[in-house]
Design an enzyme around this catalytic site. Sequence first.
Site, PDB file in Angstrom:
ATOM      1  N   ARG A  47      36.963 -12.088  11.722  1.00  0.00           N
ATOM      2  CA  ARG A  47      36.450 -11.938  10.353  1.00  0.00           C
ATOM      3  C   ARG A  47      35.948 -10.510  10.078  1.00  0.00           C
ATOM      4  O   ARG A  47      34.964 -10.317   9.366  1.00  0.00           O
ATOM      5  CB  ARG A  47      35.331 -12.942  10.065  1.00  0.00           C
ATOM      6  CG  ARG A  47      35.729 -14.369  10.200  1.00  0.00           C
ATOM      7  CD  ARG A  47      36.757 -14.820   9.175  1.00  0.00           C
ATOM      8  NE  ARG A  47      37.234 -16.137   9.511  1.00  0.00           N
ATOM      9  CZ  ARG A  47      38.299 -16.370  10.294  1.00  0.00           C
ATOM     10  NH1 ARG A  47      39.028 -15.385  10.748  1.00  0.00           N
ATOM     11  NH2 ARG A  47      38.659 -17.597  10.579  1.00  0.00           N
ATOM     12  N   SER A  53      32.105 -20.116   4.542  1.00  0.00           N
ATOM     13  CA  SER A  53      31.191 -20.076   5.688  1.00  0.00           C
ATOM     14  C   SER A  53      30.239 -18.892   5.550  1.00  0.00           C
ATOM     15  O   SER A  53      30.676 -17.755   5.369  1.00  0.00           O
ATOM     16  CB  SER A  53      31.982 -19.930   6.988  1.00  0.00           C
ATOM     17  OG  SER A  53      32.732 -21.092   7.188  1.00  0.00           O
ATOM     18  N   GLU A  83      28.652 -13.927   7.972  1.00  0.00           N
ATOM     19  CA  GLU A  83      30.045 -13.547   7.688  1.00  0.00           C
ATOM     20  C   GLU A  83      30.117 -12.970   6.272  1.00  0.00           C
ATOM     21  O   GLU A  83      30.906 -12.086   5.985  1.00  0.00           O
ATOM     22  CB  GLU A  83      30.934 -14.789   7.809  1.00  0.00           C
ATOM     23  CG  GLU A  83      32.390 -14.531   7.464  1.00  0.00           C
ATOM     24  CD  GLU A  83      33.265 -15.756   7.691  1.00  0.00           C
ATOM     25  OE1 GLU A  83      33.036 -16.506   8.666  1.00  0.00           O
ATOM     26  OE2 GLU A  83      34.178 -15.973   6.875  1.00  0.00           O
TER      27      GLU A  83
END
Length: 302
Positions: free
Chosen positions: A172, A221, A291
């Site tokens: 990510r 997320s 994230e």
Amino acid sequence: MNAVVEPSVPRGRLRRNEPMARHTSWRVGGPAQKFYEPVSVVDLAAFLAELPVDEPLFWLGLGSNLLVRDGGLPGTVIVTTGLLNTVERLDAKRLRAEAGVACAKVARFAARAALTGAEFLAGIPGTMGGALAMNAGAFGGETWNVVERVETLDRAGQHRERLPADYRIGYRQASGPADEWFIAAHLRLESGDTGESSRRIRELLKRRSDTQPTGQASCGSVFRNPPGDYAARLIEASGLKGRRIGGACVSEKHANFIVNTGGATAADIESLIREVAATVERVHGVRLAPEVNIVGRPADDA
Ligand SMILES: Cc1cc2nc3c(=O)[nH]c(=O)nc-3n(C[C@H](O)[C@H](O)[C@H](O)COP(=O)(O)OP(=O)(O)OC[C@H]3O[C@@H](n4cnc5c(N)ncnc54)[C@H](O)[C@@H]3O)c2cc1C
């Protein structure tokens, strides 16, 4: 105030004090000082070249991985979605997708072209540019695994082609040359079957709607999964599902999602992110890393 200026050269629409809450999937965020929607790459390049060298710049996709603080963003936001929105086939196995194209459109285009490997993009509610910046991934697929090269623009408006080797690519995240942004990706896929890819896309979308609060405002997320574990498992095991600050709430359906139940501020969401991280660290000794990109100024600094 939301003034609209129509500059002659470079062309495009330049708004001032544009509320970022209109452009983020969490539906929160203070104003962007300037908000530029170019009408061509040439105009965009000219616009960039004319900016003062110290002007803060922020490139925006669909705002699906962004927490913009309530005081907003200084400098200029560049919008990719209206202009850079073409996807085309280059040859038997390669596609060129511009940075503002929605990931879902890339997945469907590849499936129709009987190419496989891009199905995972179907449920990611961002753009190709955002997917490159975040190395977005799902269900085993990852953006940079299918990237052959990218096209970029820099602050001087210079167009370049770059290879994956020019970037540090991780889970990510992807970082590369400073002050350069994506305008397109060349994807290398495999020969496949339209029916099979379409079936896989439907299956992935169903898995998402079964496990995620897809109808509610979120950023997906919030935390990266720590090595060997899942952020959602740790958050749920810390008793945090349903924990609320103002209009922000840890989803009952997926503990790594924070949803805006209506009227949340960015400050509510950021406070809840901090509380979740602190609780998980206290209970499990694991430090979760966000994230989501948290940008801009708190309300009292505006
Ligand atoms: C319901 C939901 C589900 C999600 N599921 C997933 C998932 O399964 N997997 C996953 O990885 N993510 C997921 N996400 C998060 C998000 O969709 C991805 O991170 C996506 O790639 C962000 O793209 P965006 O266009 O919205 O980027 P934005 O949120 O607009 O921007 C994100 C970052 O990318 C940068 N950026 C955007 N465009 C460019 C560009 N052209 N050049 C350089 N930098 C750029 C921005 O400056 C910012 O730093 C989900 C989000 C939601 C709301």
